[in-house]
Design a protein around this motif. Structure first.
Motif, PDB file in Angstrom:
ATOM      1  N   THR A   1       0.926  -1.370   0.050  1.00  0.00           N
ATOM      2  CA  THR A   1       0.034  -0.306  -0.414  1.00  0.00           C
ATOM      3  C   THR A   1       0.472   1.311   0.105  1.00  0.00           C
ATOM      4  O   THR A   1       1.411   1.587   0.502  1.00  0.00           O
ATOM      5  CB  THR A   1      -0.930   0.117   1.454  1.00  0.00           C
ATOM      6  N   ILE A   2       0.933   1.955  -0.853  1.00  0.00           N
ATOM      7  CA  ILE A   2       1.662   3.248  -1.276  1.00  0.00           C
ATOM      8  C   ILE A   2       1.439   4.436  -0.117  1.00  0.00           C
ATOM      9  O   ILE A   2      -0.119   4.448  -0.151  1.00  0.00           O
ATOM     10  CB  ILE A   2       1.564   3.939  -2.293  1.00  0.00           C
ATOM     11  N   ILE A   3       2.375   5.031   0.427  1.00  0.00           N
ATOM     12  CA  ILE A   3       1.964   5.035   1.906  1.00  0.00           C
ATOM     13  C   ILE A   3       3.268   7.289   1.390  1.00  0.00           C
ATOM     14  O   ILE A   3       4.141   6.859   1.272  1.00  0.00           O
ATOM     15  CB  ILE A   3       2.404   5.339   2.755  1.00  0.00           C
ATOM     16  N   PRO A   4       2.313   8.121   1.664  1.00  0.00           N
ATOM     17  CA  PRO A   4       1.632   8.709   0.989  1.00  0.00           C
ATOM     18  C   PRO A   4       0.301   8.196  -0.216  1.00  0.00           C
ATOM     19  O   PRO A   4       1.448   7.952  -0.861  1.00  0.00           O
ATOM     20  CB  PRO A   4       1.355  10.269   1.121  1.00  0.00           C
ATOM     21  N   LYS A   5      -0.244   8.374  -0.221  1.00  0.00           N
ATOM     22  CA  LYS A   5      -1.326   8.149  -2.071  1.00  0.00           C
ATOM     23  C   LYS A   5      -0.102   9.215  -2.773  1.00  0.00           C
ATOM     24  O   LYS A   5      -0.412   8.484  -3.783  1.00  0.00           O
ATOM     25  CB  LYS A   5      -2.498   7.773  -1.879  1.00  0.00           C
ATOM     26  N   SER A   6      -0.287   9.753  -3.072  1.00  0.00           N
ATOM     27  CA  SER A   6       0.738  10.612  -3.483  1.00  0.00           C
ATOM     28  C   SER A   6       2.115  10.317  -4.216  1.00  0.00           C
ATOM     29  O   SER A   6       2.632  10.816  -5.130  1.00  0.00           O
ATOM     30  CB  SER A   6       0.919  11.676  -3.587  1.00  0.00           C
ATOM     31  N   ALA A   7       2.364   9.054  -3.687  1.00  0.00           N
ATOM     32  CA  ALA A   7       4.265   8.189  -3.380  1.00  0.00           C
ATOM     33  C   ALA A   7       3.577   7.597  -4.410  1.00  0.00           C
ATOM     34  O   ALA A   7       5.173   7.099  -4.879  1.00  0.00           O
ATOM     35  CB  ALA A   7       4.596   7.961  -2.259  1.00  0.00           C
ATOM     36  N   ASN A   8       2.491   7.269  -5.034  1.00  0.00           N
ATOM     37  CA  ASN A   8       2.305   6.386  -6.457  1.00  0.00           C
ATOM     38  C   ASN A   8       2.948   7.309  -7.657  1.00  0.00           C
ATOM     39  O   ASN A   8       3.482   6.461  -8.773  1.00  0.00           O
ATOM     40  CB  ASN A   8       1.024   6.671  -6.844  1.00  0.00           C
TER      41      ASN A   8
ATOM     42  N   LYS B   1       2.469  13.162   5.549  1.00  0.00           N
ATOM     43  CA  LYS B   1       2.599  13.908   4.205  1.00  0.00           C
ATOM     44  C   LYS B   1       4.010  13.001   3.571  1.00  0.00           C
ATOM     45  O   LYS B   1       4.715  13.231   2.620  1.00  0.00           O
ATOM     46  CB  LYS B   1       2.973  15.236   3.677  1.00  0.00           C
ATOM     47  N   GLY B   2       4.952  12.100   4.563  1.00  0.00           N
ATOM     48  CA  GLY B   2       5.337  11.315   4.842  1.00  0.00           C
ATOM     49  C   GLY B   2       6.583  11.904   6.065  1.00  0.00           C
ATOM     50  O   GLY B   2       7.387  11.118   5.922  1.00  0.00           O
ATOM     51  N   ASN B   3       6.073  12.354   6.713  1.00  0.00           N
ATOM     52  CA  ASN B   3       6.948  12.798   8.227  1.00  0.00           C
ATOM     53  C   ASN B   3       6.978  11.397   9.149  1.00  0.00           C
ATOM     54  O   ASN B   3       7.665  11.260   9.419  1.00  0.00           O
ATOM     55  CB  ASN B   3       6.022  14.092   8.828  1.00  0.00           C
TER      56      ASN B   3
ATOM     57  N   PHE C   1      10.535  13.140   4.855  1.00  0.00           N
ATOM     58  CA  PHE C   1      10.049  12.365   6.044  1.00  0.00           C
ATOM     59  C   PHE C   1      11.759  12.431   6.458  1.00  0.00           C
ATOM     60  O   PHE C   1      12.503  11.934   7.852  1.00  0.00           O
ATOM     61  CB  PHE C   1       9.858  10.789   5.353  1.00  0.00           C
ATOM     62  N   LEU C   2      12.356  12.607   5.250  1.00  0.00           N
ATOM     63  CA  LEU C   2      13.854  12.964   6.102  1.00  0.00           C
ATOM     64  C   LEU C   2      14.220  14.395   6.757  1.00  0.00           C
ATOM     65  O   LEU C   2      15.157  14.511   7.488  1.00  0.00           O
ATOM     66  CB  LEU C   2      14.748  12.808   4.886  1.00  0.00           C
ATOM     67  N   VAL C   3      13.656  15.551   6.345  1.00  0.00           N
ATOM     68  CA  VAL C   3      13.781  16.847   6.930  1.00  0.00           C
ATOM     69  C   VAL C   3      12.623  16.674   8.150  1.00  0.00           C
ATOM     70  O   VAL C   3      13.010  18.657   8.888  1.00  0.00           O
ATOM     71  CB  VAL C   3      14.068  17.799   5.892  1.00  0.00           C
ATOM     72  N   ALA C   4      11.805  16.609   8.338  1.00  0.00           N
ATOM     73  CA  ALA C   4      10.729  16.671   9.157  1.00  0.00           C
ATOM     74  C   ALA C   4      11.006  16.395  10.903  1.00  0.00           C
ATOM     75  O   ALA C   4      11.862  15.840  10.754  1.00  0.00           O
ATOM     76  CB  ALA C   4       9.535  15.432   9.025  1.00  0.00           C
ATOM     77  N   PRO C   5      11.092  17.868  11.220  1.00  0.00           N
ATOM     78  CA  PRO C   5      11.326  17.564  12.733  1.00  0.00           C
ATOM     79  C   PRO C   5      10.930  16.574  13.888  1.00  0.00           C
ATOM     80  O   PRO C   5      10.001  15.579  13.286  1.00  0.00           O
ATOM     81  CB  PRO C   5      11.315  19.237  13.443  1.00  0.00           C
TER      82      PRO C   5
ATOM     83  N   PHE D   1       3.886  -1.964   9.951  1.00  0.00           N
ATOM     84  CA  PHE D   1       5.886  -0.293  10.066  1.00  0.00           C
ATOM     85  C   PHE D   1       4.118   0.727  10.316  1.00  0.00           C
ATOM     86  O   PHE D   1       4.899   1.844  10.802  1.00  0.00           O
ATOM     87  CB  PHE D   1       6.444  -0.405   8.885  1.00  0.00           C
ATOM     88  N   PHE D   2       3.612   0.873   9.322  1.00  0.00           N
ATOM     89  CA  PHE D   2       2.774   1.767   9.109  1.00  0.00           C
ATOM     90  C   PHE D   2       0.903   1.612   9.629  1.00  0.00           C
ATOM     91  O   PHE D   2       0.327   2.820   9.178  1.00  0.00           O
ATOM     92  CB  PHE D   2       2.225   1.613   7.749  1.00  0.00           C
ATOM     93  N   VAL D   3       0.963   0.335  10.794  1.00  0.00           N
ATOM     94  CA  VAL D   3      -0.694   0.842  10.899  1.00  0.00           C
ATOM     95  C   VAL D   3      -1.247   1.977  11.548  1.00  0.00           C
ATOM     96  O   VAL D   3      -2.390   2.254  10.845  1.00  0.00           O
ATOM     97  CB  VAL D   3      -0.557   0.017  11.768  1.00  0.00           C
ATOM     98  N   ASP D   4       0.057   2.966  12.472  1.00  0.00           N
ATOM     99  CA  ASP D   4      -1.263   4.068  13.412  1.00  0.00           C
ATOM    100  C   ASP D   4      -0.404   5.192  12.347  1.00  0.00           C
ATOM    101  O   ASP D   4      -0.293   6.448  13.362  1.00  0.00           O
ATOM    102  CB  ASP D   4      -0.282   3.233  15.217  1.00  0.00           C
ATOM    103  N   LEU D   5      -0.293   4.896  11.183  1.00  0.00           N
ATOM    104  CA  LEU D   5      -0.301   6.507  10.725  1.00  0.00           C
ATOM    105  C   LEU D   5      -1.077   7.737  10.371  1.00  0.00           C
ATOM    106  O   LEU D   5      -2.272   6.631  10.554  1.00  0.00           O
ATOM    107  CB  LEU D   5       0.802   6.671   9.171  1.00  0.00           C
ATOM    108  N   ASP D   6      -1.241   8.573  11.069  1.00  0.00           N
ATOM    109  CA  ASP D   6      -1.946   9.827  10.907  1.00  0.00           C
ATOM    110  C   ASP D   6      -2.606   9.769   9.009  1.00  0.00           C
ATOM    111  O   ASP D   6      -1.894   9.503   8.270  1.00  0.00           O
ATOM    112  CB  ASP D   6      -1.875  11.116  10.742  1.00  0.00           C
ATOM    113  N   PRO D   7      -3.236   9.389   8.533  1.00  0.00           N
ATOM    114  CA  PRO D   7      -3.672   9.531   7.089  1.00  0.00           C
ATOM    115  C   PRO D   7      -3.609  10.381   6.315  1.00  0.00           C
ATOM    116  O   PRO D   7      -3.354  10.149   5.205  1.00  0.00           O
ATOM    117  CB  PRO D   7      -5.459   8.682   6.824  1.00  0.00           C
ATOM    118  N   ASN D   8      -3.666  11.827   6.961  1.00  0.00           N
ATOM    119  CA  ASN D   8      -3.273  12.551   6.054  1.00  0.00           C
ATOM    120  C   ASN D   8      -1.942  13.417   6.376  1.00  0.00           C
ATOM    121  O   ASN D   8      -1.384  14.173   5.619  1.00  0.00           O
ATOM    122  CB  ASN D   8      -4.052  14.184   6.853  1.00  0.00           C
TER     123      ASN D   8
END
Length: 402
Positions: free
Chosen positions: A18-25, A351-353, A37-41, A342-349
């Protein structure tokens, strides 16, 4: 009774991701997600410093260098259903198994030796230059990481093919030197290797084409020739043990004997050289395992590249990061072992952070990501911590059991 072979895990296709976030398709969306993901505080990062990322890599990132992978769409376990690696207990106990292993490795070494790091390896170096990646843990044994980024702390989790190591005295021998000895002891095989090199039979990266030419190419520098006379192959003894045979566990001096050409003979009780890799059925040395775990502990997040995590030694490191509530991003073509957890608890909104799952080749994705990070003025650098297993020598591999 013959010891049963260990089961090779996950040789069939894993569930599609399942691609996360969907825009990462799309490529642009994948780059944006990994940038975030790499720069988020991170709560654990000191003020003014980018979050530190540990990278965990597998065979998928070396495919662009012309090497096979294991579980990709055209990986060894998918296209060569009869493939079975040499197990450690076989190699240790059977002269014939060692003949088979070294004969196949003799043919495959040239391909591995001339292969070079690709864009993925150098992109990891650039991410380190930007202060975003602090360490690398690789399952690969091709040494491409150490070639591409020698100053970036790297753990070779499963060892390396650039050396052989003596099972008895643990002395290392460069593989180039060992290869020359194999050629000298096996002139007919050497002539055959020169012939197939001249014909270009090992030059193609297409496994179907190699198979059509009578060869099955497997990972780790191994070439399978159906019907080949492996029983005729000879290999040298450890030079150190030959000169100074070691003491056995009961205090008796071991016997190391060679034939008139210098090939190891089975009346010997020591002096067997093996590749400095963790063979199937061995275990990673405790110091390597501890160093890899410390890299996960010290990082703020984990970036997984080119691996299905089918091997437990790699999966447990991702699980360690998850248990520590660290963000995880996975870039891999095809499914990954237990990836939903590994991704079960992510906020659906998000952006990769908080995490990302991307199914785009790393050699296509990572260079573009690096350029975007550079253009956004990500310039800070930092020093990587000094890990115990920074340089792995023969002593690290003396007690591996799975």
């Amino acid at each position: 009774m013959r010891k049963p072979y260990m089961r090779i895990p996950y040789t069939d296709a894993l569930a599609a991701p399942t691609i996360i976030p969907k825009s990462a398709n799309a490529l642009s969306g994948a780059v944006a997600a990994l940038h975030e993901f790499l720069v988020a505080p991170s709560a654990s990062s000191p003020s003014g410093r980018h979050p530190s990322t540990a990278v965990l890599t597998g065979a998928g990132i070396s495919v662009a260098s012309g090497l096979a992978d294991y579980r990709g769409a055209r990986g060894t376990y998918r296209v060569n259903k009869t493939y079975r690696p040499v197990y450690y207990h076989e190699f240790l106990n059977k002269h014939e198994a060692r003949k088979r292993y070294w004969a196949r490795s003799f043919l495959g070494w040239t391909t591995l030796h001339k292969a070079k790091p690709n864009a993925s390896h150098f992109a990891i170096k650039h991410l380190n230059d930007l202060g975003l990646v602090q360490s690398v843990i690789t399952q690969n044994v091709d040494s491409f990481h150490s070639q591409a980024h020698p100053n970036l702390q790297t753990i070779e989790l499963h060892g390396y093919l650039r050396s052989c190591i003596c099972i008895s005295c643990h002395e290392e021998l460069p593989r180039d030197t060992f290869q020359d000895e194999l050629a000298r002891l096996n002139p007919a095989w050497d002539a055959f290797l020169r012939e197939i090199l001249a014909l270009g039979a090992l030059d193609t990266e297409d496994p179907d084409e190699r198979h059509a030419r009578g060869m099955k190419t497997n990972p780790d520098g191994d070439v399978d020739l159906p019907g080949a006379p492996y029983t005729t192959f000879r290999y040298p003894a450890c030079p150190r043990c030959l000169t100074d045979p070691p003491l056995t566990a009961n205090g008796v001096r071991a016997t190391v004997e060679v034939d008139s050409d210098g090939a190891w003979v089975p009346t010997s009780t020591a002096g067997i050289l093996k590749p400095a890799v963790v063979m199937f059925g061995e275990s990673i040395h405790h110091s390597v395992k501890a160093a890899a775990e410390k890299m996960i502990d010290d990082a703020d997040r984990l970036l997984v590249l080119g691996t299905s995590l089918a091997t437990y030694s790699a999966w447990r490191l991702a699980k360690q990061a998850k248990d520590q509530s660290k963000p995880i991003a996975i870039v891999n073509i095809g499914g990954v072992r237990g990836e939903d957890a590994f991704f079960v608890d992510l906020d659906p909104n998000q952006k990769g952070n908080q995490g990302a799952r991307v199914e785009i080749s790393t050699d296509e994705l990572l260079p573009i990501l690096v350029e975007q990070l550079r253009s956004s003025n990500v310039q800070a650098t930092h020093e990587a911590p000094d890990y115990v297993a920074k340089t792995q020598g023969g002593s690290i591999f003396k007690d591996m059991l799975s």
